[in-house]
Design an enzyme around this catalytic site. Sequence first.
Site, mmCIF file in Angstrom:
data_model
loop_
_atom_site.group_PDB
_atom_site.id
_atom_site.type_symbol
_atom_site.label_atom_id
_atom_site.label_comp_id
_atom_site.label_asym_id
_atom_site.label_seq_id
_atom_site.Cartn_x
_atom_site.Cartn_y
_atom_site.Cartn_z
ATOM 1 N N PHE A 116 0.850 -1.181 0.000
ATOM 2 C CA PHE A 116 0.000 0.000 0.000
ATOM 3 C C PHE A 116 0.887 1.232 0.000
ATOM 4 O O PHE A 116 2.047 1.164 0.411
ATOM 5 C CB PHE A 116 -0.940 -0.005 1.216
ATOM 6 C CG PHE A 116 -2.385 0.136 0.820
ATOM 7 C CD1 PHE A 116 -3.094 -0.941 0.325
ATOM 8 C CD2 PHE A 116 -3.037 1.361 0.923
ATOM 9 C CE1 PHE A 116 -4.416 -0.802 -0.065
ATOM 10 C CE2 PHE A 116 -4.356 1.505 0.541
ATOM 11 C CZ PHE A 116 -5.050 0.418 0.050
ATOM 12 N N GLN A 236 -7.012 15.544 2.762
ATOM 13 C CA GLN A 236 -6.425 14.601 1.810
ATOM 14 C C GLN A 236 -7.265 14.466 0.543
ATOM 15 O O GLN A 236 -8.485 14.278 0.613
ATOM 16 C CB GLN A 236 -6.293 13.226 2.449
ATOM 17 C CG GLN A 236 -5.725 12.186 1.494
ATOM 18 C CD GLN A 236 -5.208 10.954 2.225
ATOM 19 O OE1 GLN A 236 -5.969 10.058 2.543
ATOM 20 N NE2 GLN A 236 -3.921 10.942 2.504
ATOM 21 N N HIS A 238 -7.560 12.001 -2.498
ATOM 22 C CA HIS A 238 -7.132 10.688 -2.981
ATOM 23 C C HIS A 238 -6.872 10.806 -4.473
ATOM 24 O O HIS A 238 -7.678 11.381 -5.197
ATOM 25 C CB HIS A 238 -8.230 9.656 -2.698
ATOM 26 C CG HIS A 238 -7.778 8.246 -2.858
ATOM 27 N ND1 HIS A 238 -7.486 7.703 -4.085
ATOM 28 C CD2 HIS A 238 -7.545 7.272 -1.954
ATOM 29 C CE1 HIS A 238 -7.098 6.444 -3.913
ATOM 30 N NE2 HIS A 238 -7.127 6.157 -2.640
ATOM 31 N N LEU A 248 -14.270 6.357 -5.275
ATOM 32 C CA LEU A 248 -12.922 5.905 -5.012
ATOM 33 C C LEU A 248 -12.541 4.646 -5.799
ATOM 34 O O LEU A 248 -13.292 3.693 -5.863
ATOM 35 C CB LEU A 248 -12.830 5.591 -3.518
ATOM 36 C CG LEU A 248 -11.461 5.271 -2.969
ATOM 37 C CD1 LEU A 248 -10.570 6.492 -3.038
ATOM 38 C CD2 LEU A 248 -11.600 4.826 -1.514
ATOM 39 N N GLU A 251 -6.369 2.456 -3.638
ATOM 40 C CA GLU A 251 -4.937 2.342 -3.836
ATOM 41 C C GLU A 251 -4.533 0.877 -4.058
ATOM 42 O O GLU A 251 -3.491 0.591 -4.648
ATOM 43 C CB GLU A 251 -4.280 2.841 -2.550
ATOM 44 C CG GLU A 251 -2.952 3.484 -2.679
ATOM 45 C CD GLU A 251 -2.658 4.301 -1.413
ATOM 46 O OE1 GLU A 251 -3.290 5.354 -1.232
ATOM 47 O OE2 GLU A 251 -1.816 3.872 -0.628
ATOM 48 N N ARG A 282 -0.301 9.593 -0.916
ATOM 49 C CA ARG A 282 -1.372 10.195 -1.706
ATOM 50 C C ARG A 282 -1.137 11.658 -2.047
ATOM 51 O O ARG A 282 -1.483 12.109 -3.142
ATOM 52 C CB ARG A 282 -2.694 10.048 -0.948
ATOM 53 C CG ARG A 282 -3.118 8.602 -0.883
ATOM 54 C CD ARG A 282 -4.278 8.386 0.046
ATOM 55 N NE ARG A 282 -4.671 6.980 0.025
ATOM 56 C CZ ARG A 282 -5.569 6.442 0.833
ATOM 57 N NH1 ARG A 282 -6.166 7.189 1.731
ATOM 58 N NH2 ARG A 282 -5.864 5.167 0.739
ATOM 59 N N HIS A 348 -11.018 13.188 0.086
ATOM 60 C CA HIS A 348 -11.157 11.850 0.660
ATOM 61 C C HIS A 348 -11.203 11.827 2.186
ATOM 62 O O HIS A 348 -11.947 11.056 2.780
ATOM 63 C CB HIS A 348 -9.979 11.008 0.160
ATOM 64 C CG HIS A 348 -10.055 9.570 0.534
ATOM 65 N ND1 HIS A 348 -11.143 8.788 0.235
ATOM 66 C CD2 HIS A 348 -9.183 8.761 1.184
ATOM 67 C CE1 HIS A 348 -10.931 7.552 0.671
ATOM 68 N NE2 HIS A 348 -9.760 7.514 1.274
ATOM 69 N N ARG A 390 -2.121 11.443 5.623
ATOM 70 C CA ARG A 390 -2.349 10.087 6.113
ATOM 71 C C ARG A 390 -1.939 9.063 5.073
ATOM 72 O O ARG A 390 -2.179 9.260 3.882
ATOM 73 C CB ARG A 390 -3.827 9.909 6.449
ATOM 74 C CG ARG A 390 -4.205 8.500 6.804
ATOM 75 C CD ARG A 390 -5.637 8.393 7.272
ATOM 76 N NE ARG A 390 -6.643 8.496 6.223
ATOM 77 C CZ ARG A 390 -6.908 7.539 5.332
ATOM 78 N NH1 ARG A 390 -6.205 6.429 5.312
ATOM 79 N NH2 ARG A 390 -7.856 7.723 4.428
#
Lengths: 575, 245
Positions: A116, A236, A238, A248, A251, A282, A348, A390
């Site tokens: 990730f 954030q 994404h 979404l 990831e 991100r 996000h 994050r």
Amino acid sequence: MIHKYDVVIIGGGIAGLTAALTASSETCQVAVVSKVYVTRSHSVAAQGGIAASLGNEEDDHWEWHMYDTVKGSDYLADQDAVEILAKEAPNAIYMLEHLGVPFSRNSRGKIEQRRFGGHTKNQGEAPIKRACYVSDRTGRAIMDTLFDQCQQKNVTFYNEVYIKQLLFESNLCCGAAGYDLATGETRIFHCRVVVLATGGCGKIYKTTSNGFASTGDGFALALDASLPLKDMEFVQFHPTGIYGFGILISEAARAEGGILRNGLGEPFMEKYAPSLKDLAPRDIISRAILEEIKKGNGVTGKDYVHLDLRGLGKEVLNNKLPEVSSFVKTYIGIDPSQTPIPVAPTCHYIMGGIPTDVEGRVLADAKGTVLPGFYAIGECACVSVHGANRLGCNSLIDLVVFGRRAGISILEEVKKRIFLPLPSQAESMVEDKIQSLLESKGTECVPVLRETLQRLMTEQCSVFRTGENLEQALKQIHQLKKRLQNVGLTNKSTVFNMELQEALEINNMLRVAEVIVFSALHRKESRGAHFRSDYPERNDQEWLKHTFVQETPIGLIKSYKSMDIGRFAPQKRRY
Amino acid sequence: MNVTLKVYRFNPKTDQESHYDVFTIEAEPSERILDCLNRIRWTKDSSLSFRMSCAHGICGSDGLTINGQSALACQKLIKDYDYQNEIVIEPLKYFTVIKDLIVDITPFFERLKSIAPKTQTNSVLADDKKERLQSIEERNRFDDTLKCILCGCCYGSCPVMVEQDQDFVGPAAILRAQRYIFDSRTTDENERLKIIQKPHGVWGCKSYYICTFVCPKNIKVTEAILKTKKKIIQEKQSITVTGDM
């Protein structure tokens, strides 16, 4: 109607349900209050995974997870909190596994893990398999399990109840007041301990992966109580929302081998993050996509790029990314095994929130004064483990680790706390507000105000920001707040009056947006998700500190809290 | 482009009976039915009520009857229907309507609760320092069932529930039971099997396959129910063979 419980949790996502399940016992009655049916909470939309250094696929250590999280946060996370997160993450996963979460398994029967963004081995050497997952419906599966467990444990749910106000007696939180969406009836919750677990505020942006409920209600409840919000400038985006929808694409799609390509078909991420490429954090990928678009390298000159999953093969798409594949097919009619997916950044997650200590207890100020009997957990809280950006999979683990810690702390605290008397005007405060909205005859309508806000936030306070734009945005938000005073409702019903609910929500959204813009305007540096084109460098000397903003009668005021550097000293962030 | 929606309306405060309102709005074929409902509400009639949350088919809020068939408003696009003609939007069948497209969903969640054993088997405070092992094959036995988002579309289309047995536990509840019964880690499987075969339980299913046909998550619902039935018979047989009745 007055409901009396030892603990009232506002919000029933993964954080709320984890705390409920932990705190609930024969001697501790817990109620969860939610404006949607609990199983509709936005935690269900989490796809890719939940991070923990189990080491089921390759050698891993909590210190590596901690390092990645701190570096990912652009060194703004509180390292003592990150240490707890990384250390307790494996046991939190085992707890979920024992509760029944149906994690995907590897050939040895252990919980399978995948790569990730930003998660690496040995402090940045190469991507590591740290994300535990349930195909690409990890949030849904965890929610379902927690919900089943809460049902068995007799946690009481108040679904479709909108909380308008926290109730305080001698500066201590003793309950919450709201109304039943189905009947309009006032509901007062009287309790020893209140927990906010209300999630985020993605709906203040036009394009977001967030659901309709993510309107920042918990933030507004805190502001109402004259509490500060911390680090709210860090929002954030994404990198891979389905173009035009914002839905979404996890990831995990890139973790399984997906590649971002610009309009020329080039895999451009290696220019921006030579080592982690498409698995960089991100903030970096979102900026890279927009840079490409700015250079005219968007697909057919438009404002999107391609996420290419053609190399993954049907089996991986079917087994590991079934939801993502079906979203793409349903909404844009694309078979991802044949055709690249048009994607663009989508709002996000908010890293900032209600400041808390590592037990989830709300802090009243930058000095760290604990408010007894009052907790905040999940996205609405800022512990802070995510700092300025994050990492993927760190949200779900935050919900479980700190949801559980709050639950354990509450179990102890509830014994010491009494039921304080309710403020005498508890009921009328809510009733009057609702009555005045129902009777309002102004000329402004909620959908127009909301759309204006969403557009201005998207245009002026997204991935790239400038002082000039933020000043503009702040002015426009002030105008919108004034216009909201002149709102008029045409629906006078008390039965599922969506216009009424949205009128309450737009008030929250405007206030949260103002705090975000105000915080962003004053942070004159670039760090993590907060990128100021007019101050493009990170400035540790002046800005290695947390922002605290609160509402006062004369407007917003700010203060800062400098931070102790922990185990990992700030370094240039390269991937 | 103009699209016309014929929408079921009922306000318990003012209406004796339900009626339909017809709305014509601007919309693109690629837009969701949910987008249309919001456009109606935001530009034509603020009194329209329906449920929504995630808007991409994972939270299960907006199960409706669209042109006679259960579906999620956020998962169906205008072009999925014959949009030259009216698209008819009604609440889910089986449930009692509270207002417009909003139904009383509590019977659904009560059924879901009813299929679980009353005793708690797992504790959140237990200090389990290790995961339990489960092979990929064991895990796959209930993978399909995990897709359920509790939207209630199966209840709104099940002929048994709608026409024959109001008290039938329903497809989604059986799915949830199946999910635990077929999970190799479950320790109270027998208890769960006992509960699911009570009157109005799993045997109420007559395999109409309509739940399977409408399921927004393409779950093989009827197959999962049949597997559960088969499991009950197998367990009974093994008990008979060992004489432990």
